[in-house]
Design a protein around this motif. Structure first.
Motif, PDB file in Angstrom:
ATOM      1  N   THR B 207      24.058   6.629 -37.128  1.00 54.84           N
ATOM      2  CA  THR B 207      23.852   5.286 -36.583  1.00 54.84           C
ATOM      3  C   THR B 207      24.595   5.109 -35.264  1.00 54.84           C
ATOM      4  O   THR B 207      24.314   4.174 -34.533  1.00 54.84           O
ATOM      5  CB  THR B 207      24.383   4.212 -37.568  1.00 54.84           C
ATOM      6  OG1 THR B 207      25.744   4.532 -37.902  1.00 54.84           O
ATOM      7  CG2 THR B 207      23.568   4.172 -38.847  1.00 54.84           C
ATOM      8  N   SER B 226      19.644   6.818 -35.860  1.00 57.62           N
ATOM      9  CA  SER B 226      18.771   6.238 -36.886  1.00 57.62           C
ATOM     10  C   SER B 226      18.435   4.771 -36.635  1.00 57.62           C
ATOM     11  O   SER B 226      17.529   4.230 -37.250  1.00 57.62           O
ATOM     12  CB  SER B 226      19.392   6.406 -38.268  1.00 57.62           C
ATOM     13  OG  SER B 226      20.700   5.874 -38.283  1.00 57.62           O
ATOM     14  N   LYS B 227      19.152   4.130 -35.736  1.00 61.07           N
ATOM     15  CA  LYS B 227      18.823   2.733 -35.406  1.00 61.07           C
ATOM     16  C   LYS B 227      17.716   2.637 -34.361  1.00 61.07           C
ATOM     17  O   LYS B 227      17.218   1.538 -34.085  1.00 61.07           O
ATOM     18  CB  LYS B 227      20.081   2.007 -34.890  1.00 61.07           C
ATOM     19  CG  LYS B 227      21.057   1.696 -36.006  1.00 61.07           C
ATOM     20  CD  LYS B 227      22.294   1.028 -35.442  1.00 61.07           C
ATOM     21  CE  LYS B 227      23.251   0.609 -36.554  1.00 61.07           C
ATOM     22  NZ  LYS B 227      24.582   0.289 -36.034  1.00 61.07           N
ATOM     23  N   ASP B 228      17.353   3.759 -33.756  1.00 61.78           N
ATOM     24  CA  ASP B 228      16.320   3.780 -32.719  1.00 61.78           C
ATOM     25  C   ASP B 228      14.959   4.003 -33.380  1.00 61.78           C
ATOM     26  O   ASP B 228      14.580   5.127 -33.714  1.00 61.78           O
ATOM     27  CB  ASP B 228      16.638   4.908 -31.723  1.00 61.78           C
ATOM     28  CG  ASP B 228      15.656   4.950 -30.559  1.00 61.78           C
ATOM     29  OD1 ASP B 228      14.495   4.519 -30.732  1.00 61.78           O
ATOM     30  OD2 ASP B 228      16.055   5.426 -29.477  1.00 61.78           O
ATOM     31  N   GLU B 229      14.229   2.917 -33.580  1.00 60.72           N
ATOM     32  CA  GLU B 229      12.988   2.992 -34.356  1.00 60.72           C
ATOM     33  C   GLU B 229      11.942   3.911 -33.724  1.00 60.72           C
ATOM     34  O   GLU B 229      11.195   4.588 -34.432  1.00 60.72           O
ATOM     35  CB  GLU B 229      12.397   1.600 -34.586  1.00 60.72           C
ATOM     36  CG  GLU B 229      13.216   0.843 -35.634  1.00 60.72           C
ATOM     37  CD  GLU B 229      12.613  -0.509 -36.004  1.00 60.72           C
ATOM     38  OE1 GLU B 229      11.410  -0.725 -35.711  1.00 60.72           O
ATOM     39  OE2 GLU B 229      13.355  -1.332 -36.557  1.00 60.72           O
ATOM     40  N   ASP B 230      11.894   3.920 -32.395  1.00 63.20           N
ATOM     41  CA  ASP B 230      10.920   4.787 -31.719  1.00 63.20           C
ATOM     42  C   ASP B 230      11.233   6.253 -31.984  1.00 63.20           C
ATOM     43  O   ASP B 230      10.345   7.052 -32.283  1.00 63.20           O
ATOM     44  CB  ASP B 230      10.931   4.531 -30.203  1.00 63.20           C
ATOM     45  CG  ASP B 230      10.269   3.198 -29.862  1.00 63.20           C
ATOM     46  OD1 ASP B 230       9.538   2.678 -30.739  1.00 63.20           O
ATOM     47  OD2 ASP B 230      10.497   2.688 -28.758  1.00 63.20           O
ATOM     48  N   MET B 232      12.951   7.435 -34.500  1.00 68.53           N
ATOM     49  CA  MET B 232      12.726   7.702 -35.934  1.00 68.53           C
ATOM     50  C   MET B 232      11.232   7.943 -36.177  1.00 68.53           C
ATOM     51  O   MET B 232      10.864   8.812 -36.964  1.00 68.53           O
ATOM     52  CB  MET B 232      13.224   6.527 -36.785  1.00 68.53           C
ATOM     53  CG  MET B 232      14.740   6.396 -36.829  1.00 68.53           C
ATOM     54  SD  MET B 232      15.586   7.744 -37.746  1.00 68.53           S
ATOM     55  CE  MET B 232      15.443   7.137 -39.445  1.00 68.53           C
ATOM     56  N   LYS B 233      10.377   7.194 -35.504  1.00 70.61           N
ATOM     57  CA  LYS B 233       8.927   7.360 -35.648  1.00 70.61           C
ATOM     58  C   LYS B 233       8.494   8.746 -35.174  1.00 70.61           C
ATOM     59  O   LYS B 233       7.663   9.395 -35.791  1.00 70.61           O
ATOM     60  CB  LYS B 233       8.205   6.272 -34.839  1.00 70.61           C
ATOM     61  CG  LYS B 233       7.297   5.401 -35.695  1.00 70.61           C
ATOM     62  CD  LYS B 233       6.626   4.329 -34.856  1.00 70.61           C
ATOM     63  CE  LYS B 233       6.892   2.970 -35.480  1.00 70.61           C
ATOM     64  NZ  LYS B 233       6.479   1.850 -34.636  1.00 70.61           N
ATOM     65  N   LYS B 236       9.101  11.276 -37.772  1.00 71.43           N
ATOM     66  CA  LYS B 236       8.512  10.982 -39.091  1.00 71.43           C
ATOM     67  C   LYS B 236       7.786  12.204 -39.682  1.00 71.43           C
ATOM     68  O   LYS B 236       6.988  12.838 -39.004  1.00 71.43           O
ATOM     69  CB  LYS B 236       7.534   9.805 -38.935  1.00 71.43           C
ATOM     70  CG  LYS B 236       6.932   9.338 -40.237  1.00 71.43           C
ATOM     71  CD  LYS B 236       5.883   8.249 -40.018  1.00 71.43           C
ATOM     72  CE  LYS B 236       5.088   8.069 -41.317  1.00 71.43           C
ATOM     73  NZ  LYS B 236       3.989   7.106 -41.174  1.00 71.43           N
ATOM     74  N   PRO B 254      14.422   4.757 -44.714  1.00 68.62           N
ATOM     75  CA  PRO B 254      14.088   5.305 -43.387  1.00 68.62           C
ATOM     76  C   PRO B 254      14.255   6.831 -43.333  1.00 68.62           C
ATOM     77  O   PRO B 254      13.540   7.501 -42.605  1.00 68.62           O
ATOM     78  CB  PRO B 254      15.098   4.622 -42.453  1.00 68.62           C
ATOM     79  CG  PRO B 254      15.550   3.404 -43.182  1.00 68.62           C
ATOM     80  CD  PRO B 254      15.489   3.743 -44.629  1.00 68.62           C
TER      81      PRO B 254
END
Lengths: 351, 351
Positions: B207, B226-230, B232-233, B236, B254
């Motif tokens: 994080t 892990s706080k960066d949603e892009d 993390m996508k 995936k 997540p």
């Protein structure tokens, strides 16, 4: 194009009612099926009511389909007119990604095409399901059904059957294993039958003492009432495998406690957040919890062949098409042993 | 019996302070060890403070012990005076149950005997740990330490090392696997070193963006915030394995989303309830979450040999025994890179 009778919804608000839908002409790899029976799955209700927010109307539910081949495309080699066949939850996938190549089309990386409320990748048309007199499906997604079975009771095998067979098969359940099936409903009752047929010592695990008798009738060697703490303690650390069919949020920690070291519990029912799992429930004993989703086409065929060999079908209650709304209510209230199946003759005869 | 110096608590309320404890005479299978170094593990703090409610006082913490053999019992064949040895979290087990027979004494069905705050099954005496100048341990629970390593930095391998090595080893991580290590602390920094040494493409998942640089210094191929949603996508469905070392309650959904089909995340840090896991996180992709607890004696020896071969040790900060209370505070505040190790010479020299 042909126009056929189907039961479906025109909008999220509408009740299910008789309608007419256009079925596509058959392509060279297509199999056209006259539907005899269709099971009623919990998902049908969620879809008809747009509970998951992804329904496209008009929508014709039904993905536990049994019928006879009416016509085949010019390149279809494995099916001929009159064959007894089934269609499950998928009617198409990309057929080229690593999941499809591993015979796990349910995990197709482009997304499997649902039997209803999906969009066919090859025809670009919306898919309509089995609450209908006819369906046309690509041959690779059509399954052979053993003729020796009570065919009306075969329909639920295409979803409830494969959903429970697949994890038992994939985790290699064998003679002498102690297997627990958690939850006795449409999925759980099939889980018991399969685990017993695979030779496992099969324990029905349920919160409801009043389900004990029926679990034993279905073949369970024993019943464990999960609310009885003394009984749960006796069985602590003794299970080789748990098949968890509970379809709603619940606390899985007491079940993890039942597993042997290195053993697995597989979740097939609850597609929603569970109660908080304790890290220690996994760390102490190197235990595992996994998920499983229906099964690939190849494994679904293996499951049907296994059922033919072991004479396994679902316990069903037959209904006429016009009684579907009442059936939906009863499924929602858990009031069915254990699956409704629509006799499609009743739709043909409707005015 | 001999009386030796140790650091311990007389009660739950007392600070850690120097005390004298009696060490048992050596039995025929015992190895008496002069302790050189002892690592400071998070568990030591929980035990000293009785956070888990099971402390028996007086209590001497410490289960990351490195020392030299001072004396051996008459039947000890594998160790001799002067050997460099280690002792980890266990000093005894029943040695006859199925777990012990499978070299997994940490899951002994009668309960493993902790290096401290336990009761030895063979002597029936309380065990005292490594914050001490000496310890006597049954030979089967003593480990050989490769002489080529920086031995003061070997101590944390006995707990933090085996805790992270064992799951990577058991789940067969190999060259080319994409492995994520979640959380960068005492456990996580060892996870990176082992995964890299096993040939995995190793991604630090954290994080905290400010940990990125250090993760790379430790050998991580890349860092995923892990706080960066892009970000993390983008990752995936791409990880072959995740080693989750986060020691506190958190949301694992997540991370499950990062796993490939059929892949596993192993929890080693959080022995407490997690945020609710979504059933779909496992069902979609047939994913698994498992737990792992330290490792058996045989595997701990394999880990030490692996470290000798690959020149792997922990990143440590050396302290004197008298500074232990301050070290406890800093561990609690996550203010150590990445493990405190006590130089036991400092205890010998204390008045």
């Amino acid at each position: 194009m042909t126009t056929i009778k189907a039961y479906g919804t025109e909008s999220a608000e509408a009740d299910l009612e008789q309608m007419e839908i256009e079925r596509r002409d058959i392509l060279e790899n297509d199999v056209k099926i006259d539907i005899l029976y269709c099971g009623v799955c919990h998902s049908d209700i969620h879809a008809a009511r747009n509970d998951w927010g992804n329904a496209t109307y008009p929508l014709v539910p039904g993905h536990e389909i049994i019928g006879r081949v009416a016509e085949v495309g010019s390149k279809v080699a494995n099916f001929k007119e009159g064959d007894l066949v089934g269609v499950g939850c998928m009617v198409d996938s990309c057929q080229s990604c690593s999941a499809c190549e591993d015979d796990l089309e349910q995990f197709c990386e482009e997304g499997m095409v649902g039997t209803y409320n999906g969009k066919n990748k090859h025809t670009n048309k919306q898919t309509f399901g089995g609450y209908s007199t006819s369906i046309t499906v690509k041959d690779d997604f059509v399954l052979n059904v053993p003729e020796n079975l009570d065919i009306k009771a075969v329909a639920p095998l295409l979803c409830a059957g494969i959903t429970t067979f697949s994890p038992l098969n994939h985790w290699d359940i064998k003679e002498g294993d102690k297997v627990g099936v958690v939850g006795l409903g449409g999925l759980g009752h099939m889980g018991i039958k399969f685990a017993v047929a695979m030779g496992a010592k099969t324990i029905m695990i349920t919160t409801s003492p009043d389900k004990a008798e029926d679990a034993k009738r279905l073949g369970a060697d024993d019943v464990l009432i999960s609310k009885d703490e003394d009984e749960m303690k006796k069985h602590k650390g003794t299970f080789d495998f748990l098949l968890n069919t509970v379809p709603v949020k619940h606390d899985i920690n007491p079940y993890l406690n039942l597993l042997k070291r290195d053993a697995t519990m597989v979740m097939v029912g609850a597609i929603e957040p569970l109660e908080p799992m304790h890290g220690g429930s996994l760390i102490m004993g190197r235990k595992r919890v996994a998920g499983s989703l229906i099964g690939g086409i190849k494994e679904t065929q293996e499951m049907l062949d296994f059922c033919g060999e072991h004479n396994i079908v679902s316990d069903v209650e037959m209904i006429d098409m016009k009684d579907i709304n009442n059936a939906f209510e009863r499924v929602t209230n858990n009031d069915v042993k254990y699956r409704f199946v629509i006799d499609m003759e009743s739709l043909k005869n409707e005015q």
